[in-house]
Design a protein around this motif. Structure first.
Motif, short mmCIF file in Angstrom:
data_model
loop_
_atom_site.label_atom_id
_atom_site.label_comp_id
_atom_site.label_asym_id
_atom_site.label_seq_id
_atom_site.Cartn_x
_atom_site.Cartn_y
_atom_site.Cartn_z
N ARG A 197 -10.46 65.72 -36.87
CA ARG A 197 -10.09 67.10 -37.20
C ARG A 197 -9.81 67.28 -38.69
O ARG A 197 -9.95 68.38 -39.22
CB ARG A 197 -8.86 67.51 -36.38
N LEU A 198 -9.38 66.21 -39.34
CA LEU A 198 -9.10 66.28 -40.78
C LEU A 198 -10.37 66.65 -41.56
O LEU A 198 -10.28 67.23 -42.65
CB LEU A 198 -8.54 64.94 -41.24
N LYS A 199 -11.53 66.36 -40.99
CA LYS A 199 -12.81 66.70 -41.65
C LYS A 199 -12.99 68.21 -41.78
O LYS A 199 -13.80 68.68 -42.56
CB LYS A 199 -13.99 66.09 -40.88
N TRP A 200 -12.24 69.01 -40.99
CA TRP A 200 -12.32 70.47 -41.08
C TRP A 200 -11.66 70.98 -42.36
O TRP A 200 -11.92 72.10 -42.78
CB TRP A 200 -11.61 71.12 -39.89
N ALA A 201 -10.78 70.16 -42.96
CA ALA A 201 -10.04 70.61 -44.16
C ALA A 201 -10.79 70.20 -45.43
O ALA A 201 -11.84 69.55 -45.37
CB ALA A 201 -8.64 70.00 -44.14
N LYS A 202 -10.23 70.60 -46.60
CA LYS A 202 -10.86 70.23 -47.88
C LYS A 202 -10.83 68.71 -48.06
O LYS A 202 -9.93 68.03 -47.53
CB LYS A 202 -10.09 70.90 -49.03
N CYS A 209 -1.44 81.68 -37.58
CA CYS A 209 -2.73 81.29 -37.00
C CYS A 209 -2.52 80.32 -35.83
O CYS A 209 -1.80 79.33 -35.97
CB CYS A 209 -3.58 80.63 -38.10
N THR A 210 -3.15 80.61 -34.71
CA THR A 210 -3.00 79.72 -33.55
C THR A 210 -4.21 78.80 -33.37
O THR A 210 -4.18 77.91 -32.53
CB THR A 210 -2.81 80.54 -32.25
N ASP A 211 -5.26 79.02 -34.16
CA ASP A 211 -6.47 78.20 -34.05
C ASP A 211 -6.44 77.11 -35.13
O ASP A 211 -6.46 77.42 -36.33
CB ASP A 211 -7.70 79.10 -34.21
N LEU A 212 -6.38 75.87 -34.71
CA LEU A 212 -6.19 74.77 -35.68
C LEU A 212 -7.34 74.71 -36.69
O LEU A 212 -7.10 74.60 -37.90
CB LEU A 212 -6.07 73.43 -34.93
N ARG A 213 -8.57 74.81 -36.21
CA ARG A 213 -9.72 74.70 -37.12
C ARG A 213 -9.69 75.80 -38.18
O ARG A 213 -9.88 75.54 -39.37
CB ARG A 213 -11.01 74.78 -36.28
N GLU A 214 -9.41 77.01 -37.73
CA GLU A 214 -9.34 78.16 -38.63
C GLU A 214 -8.18 77.98 -39.63
O GLU A 214 -8.31 78.25 -40.83
CB GLU A 214 -9.15 79.44 -37.79
N ALA A 215 -7.05 77.47 -39.12
CA ALA A 215 -5.85 77.33 -39.97
C ALA A 215 -6.08 76.36 -41.12
O ALA A 215 -5.65 76.62 -42.25
CB ALA A 215 -4.66 76.88 -39.12
N ILE A 216 -6.77 75.23 -40.84
CA ILE A 216 -6.82 74.17 -41.87
C ILE A 216 -8.12 74.19 -42.69
O ILE A 216 -8.29 73.37 -43.59
CB ILE A 216 -6.59 72.76 -41.26
N ARG A 217 -8.99 75.16 -42.41
CA ARG A 217 -10.32 75.22 -43.06
C ARG A 217 -10.21 75.19 -44.59
O ARG A 217 -10.93 74.46 -45.25
CB ARG A 217 -11.05 76.47 -42.58
N ASP A 218 -9.31 76.00 -45.14
CA ASP A 218 -9.20 76.09 -46.60
C ASP A 218 -7.92 75.40 -47.11
O ASP A 218 -7.45 75.70 -48.22
CB ASP A 218 -9.17 77.56 -47.04
N ALA A 219 -7.35 74.53 -46.31
CA ALA A 219 -6.03 73.98 -46.67
C ALA A 219 -6.12 72.98 -47.83
O ALA A 219 -6.98 72.10 -47.84
CB ALA A 219 -5.42 73.29 -45.45
#
Ligand code: CP
Length: 308
Positions: free
Chosen positions: A250-255, A206-216
């Motif tokens: 950006r950490l807010k994008w993750a769990k 995945c090259t999109d950071l938001r998409e990559a960490i969404r469900d991390a």
């Protein structure tokens, strides 16, 4: 279960059961850290030689502490002040060390496969402490140990490895260990640092950071290894940070309970902001502590031990 290997060269060659055996033993050894005397006689009379052809803070020091806690004698061989500087070859150097009485050689080298070469040619047990961009097995094991300690297991866990995957031995060892243990892996970063061949290892790219960490559940950050890059793979460090640097925002994008990991050394303000590195999600220093327990387990099992 008996650990069947004489050497620890890669995690690719270990089974899930063998990895679990190491993690189980590391848990037992970590309990020793709470005692007033943090030492057991397991390797009394054995000699461990740290042979580092590349720089290290964490790995070399924690192998030294691990071996000392197992009561082994430890020699830290300094390549920069040795006869390597007069042109002595790797094999001649290692044969000399063996003649002095080594039982274990812990080696870091810039050349992928150097530990395998040694393992074929010498009697001592060889432990790979990082061979170029190939593997860093004890880092993969201590990362797995830390995830298990914090999350309880691996089944269905989403682990994102973010950064310079192309040049990272840590990424390869993490992928081998964590996929065998049941985690789902995403590698993320600029496309020039994400080898397409990694899809064969069963990872999402995945090259999109938001998409990559969404469900991390876990984000394992990697340093940009400029020392291994032969050409510019992105415009500038500043550009990398703007697009992929992990900040509090950006950490807010993750769990909410995401774990932040990093093998170190970290570049504050590049791949990770100081607030994230030192924040409540970070287990970076726990990884360092766990490295000692994992390396004790590896030395113990390679010496013929069975269970903690
Ligand atoms: N993680 C790691 O290998 O760190 P060092 O280079 O400091 O040993």
């Amino acid at each position: 279960m008996i650990f069947q290997h004489k050497h620890l060269l890669t995690l690719e060659e270990l089974s899930r059961e063998e990895i679990e055996l190491i993690l189980e033993n590391a848990k037992g050894f970590k309990e020793i850290f709470t005692r007033s005397i943090k030492k057991v006689p397991t390797l009394r009379g054995k000699t461990v030689v740290n042979l580092f052809y590349e720089n290290s803070t964490r790995t070399r020091t924690s192998f030294e502490i691990a071996a000392k806690r197992l009561s082994a004698d430890v020699i830290n061989f300094s390549v920069s002040t040795s006869s390597v500087q007069k042109g002595e070859s790797l094999l001649d150097t290692v044969h000399t060390i063996e003649a002095l009485g080594s039982d274990f050689i812990v080696m870091r080298h810039s050349c992928p496969g150097a530990p395998q070469l040694l393992a074929r040619r010498i009697k001592s047990a060889v432990i790979n402490a990082g061979d170029g961009p190939h593997e860093h097995p004890t880092q993969g094991l201590l990362d797995a140990f830390t995830i298990k300690e914090m999350k309880g297991g691996f089944e269905g866990l989403n682990v994102v490895i973010l950064g310079d995957i192309t040049h990272s031995r840590v990424a390869r060892s993490n992928i081998w260990a964590l996929t065998k243990l049941g985690a789902k892996i995403t590698i993320a970063g600029p496309s020039t640092l994400l080898p397409k061949s990694f899809a064969r290892l069963g990872v999402r790219i995945c090259t999109d950071l938001r998409e990559a960490i969404r469900d991390a559940d876990v984000i394992n950050l990697l340093r940009i290894q400029l020392e291994r890059q032969r050409k510019n793979l992105f415009p500038s460090i500043r550009e990398y940070t703007l697009l992929y640097g992990l900040t509090e925002e950006r950490l807010k994008w993750a769990k909410k309970d995401v774990l932040i990991m990093h093998p170190g050394p970290i570049n504050r303000g590049v791949e990770i902001s100081p607030e994230v590195a030192d924040g409540k999600h970070s287990v970076i220093l726990r990884q360092v502590t766990n490295g000692v327990a994992v390396r004790m387990a590896v030395l113990y099992l390679l010496s013929g031990g069975e269970e903690a």
